[in-house]
Design an enzyme around this catalytic site. Structure first.
Site, PDB file in Angstrom:
ATOM      1  N   ASP A  91       0.831  -1.205   0.000  1.00  0.00           N
ATOM      2  CA  ASP A  91       0.000   0.000   0.000  1.00  0.00           C
ATOM      3  C   ASP A  91       0.868   1.258   0.000  1.00  0.00           C
ATOM      4  O   ASP A  91       1.986   1.258   0.516  1.00  0.00           O
ATOM      5  CB  ASP A  91      -0.914  -0.017   1.237  1.00  0.00           C
ATOM      6  CG  ASP A  91      -2.083   0.951   1.095  1.00  0.00           C
ATOM      7  OD1 ASP A  91      -2.346   1.425  -0.029  1.00  0.00           O
ATOM      8  OD2 ASP A  91      -2.727   1.234   2.127  1.00  0.00           O
TER       9      ASP A  91
ATOM     10  N   HIS B 164       2.875   3.406  -8.941  1.00  0.00           N
ATOM     11  CA  HIS B 164       2.598   1.999  -9.259  1.00  0.00           C
ATOM     12  C   HIS B 164       3.777   1.375 -10.003  1.00  0.00           C
ATOM     13  O   HIS B 164       4.138   0.225  -9.771  1.00  0.00           O
ATOM     14  CB  HIS B 164       1.323   1.892 -10.108  1.00  0.00           C
ATOM     15  CG  HIS B 164       0.080   2.321  -9.374  1.00  0.00           C
ATOM     16  ND1 HIS B 164      -0.207   1.912  -8.089  1.00  0.00           N
ATOM     17  CD2 HIS B 164      -0.954   3.124  -9.738  1.00  0.00           C
ATOM     18  CE1 HIS B 164      -1.358   2.438  -7.700  1.00  0.00           C
ATOM     19  NE2 HIS B 164      -1.835   3.193  -8.680  1.00  0.00           N
TER      20      HIS B 164
ATOM     21  N   LEU C  19      10.405 -20.896  -4.194  1.00  0.00           N
ATOM     22  CA  LEU C  19       9.392 -19.999  -3.623  1.00  0.00           C
ATOM     23  C   LEU C  19       8.067 -20.120  -4.379  1.00  0.00           C
ATOM     24  O   LEU C  19       8.057 -20.148  -5.610  1.00  0.00           O
ATOM     25  CB  LEU C  19       9.894 -18.546  -3.737  1.00  0.00           C
ATOM     26  CG  LEU C  19       8.899 -17.457  -3.340  1.00  0.00           C
ATOM     27  CD1 LEU C  19       8.731 -17.407  -1.826  1.00  0.00           C
ATOM     28  CD2 LEU C  19       9.338 -16.086  -3.868  1.00  0.00           C
TER      29      LEU C  19
HETATM   30  C1  IPE Z   1      -5.411  -2.677  -0.431  1.00  0.00           C
HETATM   31  O1  IPE Z   1      -5.062  -1.354  -0.582  1.00  0.00           O
HETATM   32  C2  IPE Z   1      -5.401  -3.389  -1.754  1.00  0.00           C
HETATM   33  C3  IPE Z   1      -4.084  -3.614  -2.349  1.00  0.00           C
HETATM   34  C4  IPE Z   1      -2.945  -3.331  -1.797  1.00  0.00           C
HETATM   35  C5  IPE Z   1      -4.101  -4.226  -3.653  1.00  0.00           C
HETATM   36  P1  IPE Z   1      -6.153  -0.200  -0.801  1.00  0.00           P
HETATM   37  O2  IPE Z   1      -5.399   1.060  -0.929  1.00  0.00           O
HETATM   38  O3  IPE Z   1      -7.062  -0.576  -1.901  1.00  0.00           O
HETATM   39  O4  IPE Z   1      -6.965  -0.273   0.568  1.00  0.00           O
HETATM   40  P2  IPE Z   1      -7.851   0.838   1.295  1.00  0.00           P
HETATM   41  O5  IPE Z   1      -8.825   1.348   0.281  1.00  0.00           O
HETATM   42  O6  IPE Z   1      -6.918   1.909   1.753  1.00  0.00           O
HETATM   43  O7  IPE Z   1      -8.485   0.121   2.437  1.00  0.00           O
HETATM   44  C1  IPE Z   2      -1.277   0.273  -3.532  1.00  0.00           C
HETATM   45  O1  IPE Z   2      -1.105   1.651  -3.561  1.00  0.00           O
HETATM   46  C2  IPE Z   2      -1.549  -0.305  -4.889  1.00  0.00           C
HETATM   47  C3  IPE Z   2      -2.953  -0.754  -5.086  1.00  0.00           C
HETATM   48  C4  IPE Z   2      -3.904  -0.722  -4.207  1.00  0.00           C
HETATM   49  C5  IPE Z   2      -3.277  -1.287  -6.397  1.00  0.00           C
HETATM   50  P1  IPE Z   2      -2.342   2.656  -3.592  1.00  0.00           P
HETATM   51  O2  IPE Z   2      -2.704   2.913  -5.012  1.00  0.00           O
HETATM   52  O3  IPE Z   2      -3.453   2.159  -2.748  1.00  0.00           O
HETATM   53  O4  IPE Z   2      -1.689   3.959  -2.966  1.00  0.00           O
HETATM   54  P2  IPE Z   2      -2.335   4.943  -1.913  1.00  0.00           P
HETATM   55  O5  IPE Z   2      -2.848   4.104  -0.779  1.00  0.00           O
HETATM   56  O6  IPE Z   2      -3.441   5.657  -2.622  1.00  0.00           O
HETATM   57  O7  IPE Z   2      -1.228   5.812  -1.492  1.00  0.00           O
HETATM   58 MG    MG Z   3      -3.970   2.399  -0.808  1.00  0.00          MG
END
Ligand code: IPE
Ligand code: IPE
Ligand code: MG
Length: 259
Positions: A34, A51, A145
């Site tokens: 995240d 990303h 793995l």
């Molecule tokens: C969780 O992250 C999903 C992934 C890492 C793929 P999100 O960014 O989607 O989660 P929330 O919305 O903060 O709970």
């Molecule tokens: C995690 O990073 C990747 C996915 C959930 C696909 P985010 O895109 O959720 O990044 P933040 O949480 O908005 O910073």
């Molecule tokens: Mg996120």
């Protein structure tokens, strides 16, 4: 779910190796990757750049898991709820997954990595579903793995699909309701055959599960890493393992040596 006092931060794990190395690695580490968007925003860059850099962090995490002797690494790559994002971001994430499989599958295979994909493949476009099938098929016989990619994955949706499978078996007379036990459910999930995660790491400081491995994490240890996912490196991995090793896992029983 809070880092214990004195826990090391990203990039500050130089002293963690000896302690971590002396103990067996957790068998299964699952990561909620995240903070890509916030990583980018904090640098004035578009979310996509976060990303893209996040994919590099995935490559590092796979290398770390191999080096550390971890048997299963699960990465949360796209959740069932991530469809709520703008279409442009969704198509960027789909594009990055395709790019990752196309550019890294040969390397993963050469490193004896077995790829498993969990999540609902029915909703995915044909080219993505095909690439995921190919990644699993090509690496099926590998013995190193196991990289579990959670893509279009939601823990509740996975349980729902399992319930439907079990209900169908009952309706067809192949299973009696009183025969349903915990292994029946475990084996009906996408993660059939994969042991439960010992450790769940979530980056970016958020203290929530976001529908990740709802059934499987009943007794997992959680380590919250304050840094954003694109900054996650080997030192951060070691620091998370170090914290994991300080935990006393009791599984409802008593500490070893107690009583
Ligand atoms: C969780 O992250 C999903 C992934 C890492 C793929 P999100 O960014 O989607 O989660 P929330 O919305 O903060 O709970
Ligand atoms: C995690 O990073 C990747 C996915 C959930 C696909 P985010 O895109 O959720 O990044 P933040 O949480 O908005 O910073
Ligand atoms: Mg996120």
């Amino acid at each position: 779910m809070v880092r214990s006092e004195g826990a090391r931060q990203i990039g500050d794990a130089a002293g963690a190796a000896p302690e971590g190395a002396a103990r067996p690695a957790p068998r299964h580490v699952a990561i909620i990757m995240d903070g890509n968007g916030r990583w980018a925003a904090s640098r004035g860059l578009p979310r996509f750049e976060g990303h893209r850099r996040g994919v590099e962090a995935v490559r590092r995490a796979v290398r770390s898991a191999i080096t550390l002797g971890i048997h299963y690494l699960t990465i949360y790559s796209f959740s069932s709820e991530n469809w709520r994002r703008p279409p442009s971001e969704i198509s960027e994430l789909m594009g990055l997954l395709k790019l990752f499989v196309r550019s890294d599958l040969a390397d993963l295979h050469a490193n004896n990595v077995r790829v498993r994909v969990i999540g609902d493949r029915a909703d995915l476009s044909g080219d993505i579903a095909g690439l995921l099938d190919e990644a699993e098929a090509r690496t099926r016989a590998n013995t190193g793995l196991t990289l579990v990619v959670a893509f279009n994955y939601g823990g509740r949706q996975e349980i729902l699909r399992a319930v439907r499978r079990i209900a169908a078996a009952v309706a067809e007379g192949r299973l009696r309701p009183e025969e349903i036990d915990l292994p029946t459910i475990t084996e009906a999930l996408d993660t059939a055959g994969i042991p439960d995660p010992d450790l769940v790491i979530r980056t970016s400081g958020e203290h929530r599960l976001s529908n990740f491995l709802t059934w499987q994490t009943a007794y997992a240890e959680y380590v919250i890493e304050p840094g954003f996912w694109p900054d996650f490196d080997h030192a951060a991995f070691l620091a998370a393992l170090d914290e994991y090793h300080r935990r006393d896992r009791r599984f409802g029983g008593l500490s070893a040596g107690a009583g």
